[in-house]
Enzyme design. Structure first.
Site, short mmCIF file in Angstrom:
data_model
loop_
_atom_site.label_atom_id
_atom_site.label_comp_id
_atom_site.label_asym_id
_atom_site.label_seq_id
_atom_site.Cartn_x
_atom_site.Cartn_y
_atom_site.Cartn_z
N GLY A 1 14.70 18.86 -19.90
CA GLY A 1 14.10 19.08 -18.59
C GLY A 1 13.45 17.82 -18.08
O GLY A 1 13.11 16.90 -18.84
N PHE B 1 6.38 14.30 -13.07
CA PHE B 1 5.53 13.37 -13.80
C PHE B 1 5.97 13.10 -15.23
O PHE B 1 5.31 12.35 -15.95
CB PHE B 1 4.08 13.91 -13.82
N LYS C 1 6.68 17.37 -24.11
CA LYS C 1 6.58 16.86 -22.74
C LYS C 1 5.98 15.46 -22.81
O LYS C 1 4.84 15.28 -23.25
CB LYS C 1 5.71 17.79 -21.90
N ASP D 1 1.03 26.00 -9.56
CA ASP D 1 2.45 25.60 -9.44
C ASP D 1 3.35 26.74 -9.93
O ASP D 1 4.32 26.50 -10.65
CB ASP D 1 2.72 24.33 -10.24
N VAL E 1 10.94 16.28 -20.56
CA VAL E 1 10.79 17.25 -21.65
C VAL E 1 11.98 17.11 -22.59
O VAL E 1 13.14 17.13 -22.14
CB VAL E 1 10.69 18.69 -21.12
#
Length: 703
Positions: A471, A475, A493, A583, A478
């Site tokens: 992913g 910012f 991450k 988010d 992953v």
């Protein structure tokens, strides 16, 4: 020389240095210092060749050292009695840690209160079967698999059970001079002892009575050669083994006389005074007719006349047997168990099948001691630390389900170190097991990580193997990682520590470390270097909620409701911990696994701690999902997350976003207006409950 002896994965390779096409650089960080080495090749082609070889070596060094699963201890066959507890044990090694599955006769074993599986830290694998029954007999397999290969081990569980009949004997009518054959069958293995009786007298295999038993099929037959009236009577087949017996009875009946010319019948010699019959038929004729015509499935026979007491009793017994056969199908054989076998399993003292293991954890991490303890009746479980009883509280969780029990310390501290004892007690006795808890404060405590003390921190590569990217966000990136010791997979991450993002990145780590809920991808570990913060969280499927719905094709409103309810559980927990997510969107709602319907909320990059003493604002978000207050730069609240949840619900129900514009600016303008057209068919065709829910959560000005 020290640089050459370092792990290649710790070296950053710079393709070009100072604008020289023939030069490249090696950067190595060690004990808080960054060492730079600049190398120059004779030509550009030679530089490219060196770079290629160096990167190949780096790639190879990142590959985990995999080993095929290998069983150091194999399963062994287990003979058992009915009601007994059976434990199958084996031990397997392999890197990464193998995934264990249990099978019975080729079918996966489903875990329940009678079938309990467990795995130890050192590779021990357990399958505990409590109160075994005949159906538990069979071949069991422990199957271990990892990326390097697979292995298996087999064992048979053999349950000693009383014999039983699979098909019963059927009544037969005598035809003089012809053979009569009685047949039944059993699937008891090994074949039990078989005896045949006539009117209570055991029959022998001879020319008159031929007895056959087929070991392969379990079919048992008794053949009466050239049957005569002397062969009339009751026949019985008896099965017997060490556990018990089973019997099945049958009648060889005389043929029925024709009733047309018969007006009266002679009474039995045992009845001194003849009495008239209601239909002009004798009671013996009625009895014979009952046997011949009225087998299970036929209507009730007419009532017979008056008979002597003994004959009536026999007829009533036979009628009751046939009636029971009509109501319940084939007659069940009589089964007799030895009394000592019955009494043996009325009570069973507690027995530790899987003991608790010693644990070593980090401060603040949960610690769980678990054991499997059987007994009849189910034992009462008590937990002690250094002889002091432990009860459920805000800091401890005590769990017991059937034979499985556990104690969890939710926030382990240094004072929790010690010896923990589990005691099981029932009316038949008691048992106990113990384990030690150690808290590793070491050089890696949280405060040192918080300050990023380079000389004392752990290395990510020493704990985890890093795999492919799964992913990418605004910012960070992953990647999938595997814990070297346990073989478990997680998501890592990677967040760059720039001056503009440093505060926000560490805030994400600090807030995420406070959360622990099944609907959240929770923080499990973290690492920091001078340039990067790595957050290790639970690994979910890469499939988002919306992708999952599209793959399913047709989705009912009820299914959407179940998904949204799970999201609400997660948001409710986040808010209860005084945190705003800010988010919530479909990309941040991931399926736990493609095969399951559970979701997890991820990506807390925009989260904020709620501070009631001041107004809070957010400048970040995805245009389609942000709330109007973010567009207007007004204070954010818990309602901000609820608005985003409303957009997710609308999208799942209608397959399009309510505020989608030609570009991000157009979308944000629609969100700022907060206008929705509630009379469109895609909304009016939904249930009243769904419409009401959307009205409640998509409020531009919530009170």
């Amino acid at each position: 020389m020290h640089l050459l002896s370092s792990q290649l994965s710790d070296i950053d390779v710079k393709d070009t240095v100072e604008g020289d096409d023939r030069s490249f650089g090696l950067w190595h960080e060690h004990r808080g210092m960054v060492r730079k080495i600049i190398l120059q090749a004779r030509s550009i082609l030679l530089r490219l060749s060196w770079l290629k070889d160096l990167r190949d070596l780096q790639q190879r060094s990142k590959q985990p050292t995999w080993t095929v699963p290998c069983f150091e201890q194999h399963l062994t066959d287990y003979p058992a009695k009915l009601g007994q507890t059976v434990k199958l044990v084996c031990k397997v090694t392999g890197t990464p840690k193998p995934v264990i599955k249990w099978y019975k006769d080729g079918h996966a074993v489903k875990e329940d209160e009678h079938h309990i599986t467990s795995e130890g830290q050192l590779g021990a694998c357990y399958l505990v079967l409590t109160g075994v029954i005949e159906a538990d007999s069979g071949q069991y397999m422990c199957y271990a698999t990892n990326h390097a290969g697979n292995a298996s081990t087999l064992a048979n569980i053999m349950i000693d059970v009383p014999p039983s009949f699979t098909t019963r004997l059927q009544n037969s009518v005598l035809v003089k001079g012809q053979d009569v054959q009685f047949r039944c069958s059993t699937q008891s293995a090994p074949l039990p002892s078989i005896r045949w009786f006539k009117d209570g007298i055991q029959l022998e295999d001879n020319k008159k009575h031929q007895i056959q038993s087929d070991v392969q099929t379990g079919i048992l037959t008794l053949t009466i050669k050239r049957a005569e009236e002397a062969d009339l009577g009751q026949y019985q087949c008896e099965l017997q083994n060490e556990v018990g017996t089973a019997k099945c009875k049958v009648e060889l009946c005389p043929p029925a006389p024709l009733p047309v010319t018969v007006r009266t019948q002679k009474q039995s010699q045992t009845t001194p005074t003849p009495e008239p019959q209601s239909e002009g038929w004798s009671s013996s004729f009625v009895k014979n007719l009952f046997h011949i015509l009225f087998q299970p499935g036929n209507p009730e026979p007419p009532a017979a006349g008056v008979e002597d007491t003994q004959t009536l009793k026999e007829q009533d017994d036979m009628e009751r047997q046939v009636q029971a056969a009509q109501e319940a199908g084939p007659m069940e054989p009589e089964e007799h168990f030895y009394s000592d076998t019955e009494e043996e399993f009325l009570t069973e003292p507690p027995a530790v099948q899987v003991t608790i293991e010693d644990l070593t954890v980090r401060p603040g991490q949960p610690a769980t001691f678990s054991a499997i303890i059987t007994g009849q009746p189910t034992p009462d479980i008590q937990w002690f630390k250094d002889d002091k009883e432990i009860l459920s509280s805000d800091y401890t969780e005590i769990f017991q389900s059937s034979a499985r029990c556990s104690l969890t310390l939710l926030n382990t501290q240094i004072e929790d170190c010690g010896t923990y004892t589990c005691i099981a007690i029932n009316s038949a006795g008691q048992a106990s097991c113990l384990g030690k808890l150690s808290v590793d404060t070491g050089p890696d405590d949280i405060e040192e990580e918080r300050e990023v003390e380079f000389g004392k921190r752990r290395k990510l590569h020493s704990v985890y193997d890093i795999h492919e990217e799964i992913g990418r966000g605004t910012f960070g990136v992953v990647k999938k990682v595997t814990h070297k010791a346990s073989g478990e997979c997680f998501a890592a991450k990677f967040l760059p520590l720039r001056s503009s993002t440093r505060t926000r990145v560490f805030q994400e780590r600090d807030l995420l470390s406070r959360l622990a809920h099944r609907r959240l991808a929770c923080l499990l570990d973290f690492f920091a270097t001078r340039r990067t913060l790595v957050l290790v969280v639970e690994l979910c499927s890469t499939q988002g909620l919306l992708d999952h719905l599209f793959l399913k094709g047709s989705v009912s409103e009820r299914e959407v409701q179940l998904y949204i309810q799970q999201v609400l559980e997660g948001i409710g927990y986040i808010h209860s911990m005084n945190i705003l997510h800010l988010d919530i969107k479909t990309d941040n709602i991931l399926m736990e696994s493609p095969a399951r319907e559970d979701i997890q909320i991820c990506d807390f990059g925009f989260c904020q701690e709620i501070d009631n003493s001041r107004h809070q604002y957010s400048k970040f978000g995805t245009p389609e999902f942000v709330a109007p207050e973010i567009v207007h730069q007004e204070p954010v609240t818990v309602a901000t997350d609820i608005w985003s949840l409303g957009v997710v619900t609308y999208l799942c129900l209608t397959c399009h976003c309510p505020f989608f514009g030609e570009n991000d600016r157009s979308t944000l303008m629609k969100v700022a207006e907060g206008v929705l057209y509630w009379d469109t068919p895609e909304i009016t065709n939904r249930s009243v409950e769904a419409q009401d829910f959307l009205h409640r959560v998509l409020q531009p000005d919530p009170e």
